[in-house]
Each structure stands twice: as structure tokens, then as C-alpha cells.
Motif scaffolding. Structure first.
Motif, mmCIF file in Angstrom:
data_model
loop_
_atom_site.group_PDB
_atom_site.id
_atom_site.type_symbol
_atom_site.label_atom_id
_atom_site.label_comp_id
_atom_site.label_asym_id
_atom_site.label_seq_id
_atom_site.Cartn_x
_atom_site.Cartn_y
_atom_site.Cartn_z
ATOM 1 N N GLU A 107 -1.876 13.309 5.692
ATOM 2 C CA GLU A 107 -1.754 12.606 6.968
ATOM 3 C C GLU A 107 -0.761 13.370 7.827
ATOM 4 O O GLU A 107 0.395 13.533 7.441
ATOM 5 N N CYS A 130 1.580 6.947 -6.660
ATOM 6 C CA CYS A 130 0.528 7.904 -6.995
ATOM 7 C C CYS A 130 0.920 9.345 -6.663
ATOM 8 O O CYS A 130 0.145 10.267 -6.896
ATOM 9 N N PHE A 151 0.881 4.211 -2.793
ATOM 10 C CA PHE A 151 0.695 5.630 -2.483
ATOM 11 C C PHE A 151 1.836 6.461 -3.056
ATOM 12 O O PHE A 151 1.616 7.517 -3.641
ATOM 13 N N LEU A 174 0.824 -1.211 0.000
ATOM 14 C CA LEU A 174 0.000 0.000 0.000
ATOM 15 C C LEU A 174 0.858 1.261 0.000
ATOM 16 O O LEU A 174 0.584 2.203 -0.751
ATOM 17 N N VAL A 175 1.890 1.288 0.822
ATOM 18 C CA VAL A 175 2.784 2.443 0.867
ATOM 19 C C VAL A 175 3.433 2.636 -0.508
ATOM 20 O O VAL A 175 3.507 3.762 -1.017
ATOM 21 N N LEU A 229 0.291 15.173 -0.644
ATOM 22 C CA LEU A 229 -0.089 14.899 -2.026
ATOM 23 C C LEU A 229 -0.437 16.221 -2.671
ATOM 24 O O LEU A 229 -1.299 16.956 -2.157
ATOM 25 N N VAL A 276 2.184 10.444 -3.471
ATOM 26 C CA VAL A 276 2.204 10.780 -2.043
ATOM 27 C C VAL A 276 3.650 10.687 -1.567
ATOM 28 O O VAL A 276 4.338 9.705 -1.833
ATOM 29 N N THR A 277 4.125 11.731 -0.880
ATOM 30 C CA THR A 277 5.491 11.744 -0.352
ATOM 31 C C THR A 277 5.457 12.063 1.137
ATOM 32 O O THR A 277 4.485 12.614 1.646
ATOM 33 N N HIS A 278 6.535 11.724 1.836
ATOM 34 C CA HIS A 278 6.603 12.020 3.268
ATOM 35 C C HIS A 278 7.738 13.000 3.538
ATOM 36 O O HIS A 278 8.714 13.069 2.794
ATOM 37 N N TRP A 281 2.564 13.251 5.603
ATOM 38 C CA TRP A 281 2.492 12.812 4.210
ATOM 39 C C TRP A 281 1.757 13.856 3.380
ATOM 40 O O TRP A 281 0.770 14.433 3.842
#
Length: 70
Positions: free
Chosen positions: A61, A14, A11, A7-8, A55, A16-18, A53
Motif C-alpha cells: 500500500e 501477519c 495485518f 484488521l490493522v 510485506l 505487514v509493517t509501515h 505498508w
């Protein structure tokens, strides 16, 4: 654990970065990106427990901070 890793990876694929910061100073900007483990005063340095996180520039998040006071 394998499913969570998949899942990570999805993400990230797609977009999504942290965040990679390890320490921040508590204030309005940090409050938009993090929740606190304990009471932290404005201007107090903090340690990142978990990153936030993002996007497309929006926090999807919030991360987690703890104060550095002893």
C-alpha cells in the motif's frame, strides 16, 4: 473503528509493517513508495501524510506525501 483496528492488528500479526519516516526527498525511490497530494519536483523535500505498508519487502500500500514548498 474497532473493526478497522482489529484488521490493522491482524495485518501486523501477519508481517505487514509501515514506514516510520516523517520526511523524504521526492525521486524515483519515493515514487515507488508514495503517491503525491500535490505537484512535487524531483529533489524536493516532502512531508509524509500517510506511511507506506510493506510485506516481505514489497510495498503493498503506497503512502501519501505533500511538498514542503510555501
Amino acid at each position: 473503528m474497532k473493526k478497522a483496528g482489529e484488521l490493522v492488528a491482524l495485518f501486523i500479526e501477519c508481517g505487514v509493517t509501515h514506514a516510520t519516516e516523517m520526511n523524504v526527498v521526492w525521486g524515483d525511490k519515493a515514487a515507488k513508495r508514495y503517491n503525491r497530494v500535490d505537484m512535487i519536483d524531483k529533489g524536493e523535500p516532502c512531508e509524509v501524510v500517510a506511511p507506506y505498508w510493506v510485506l516481505d519487502g514489497l510495498v503493498v500500500e503506497k503512502g501519501l506525501l505533500k511538498g514542503l514548498k510555501n
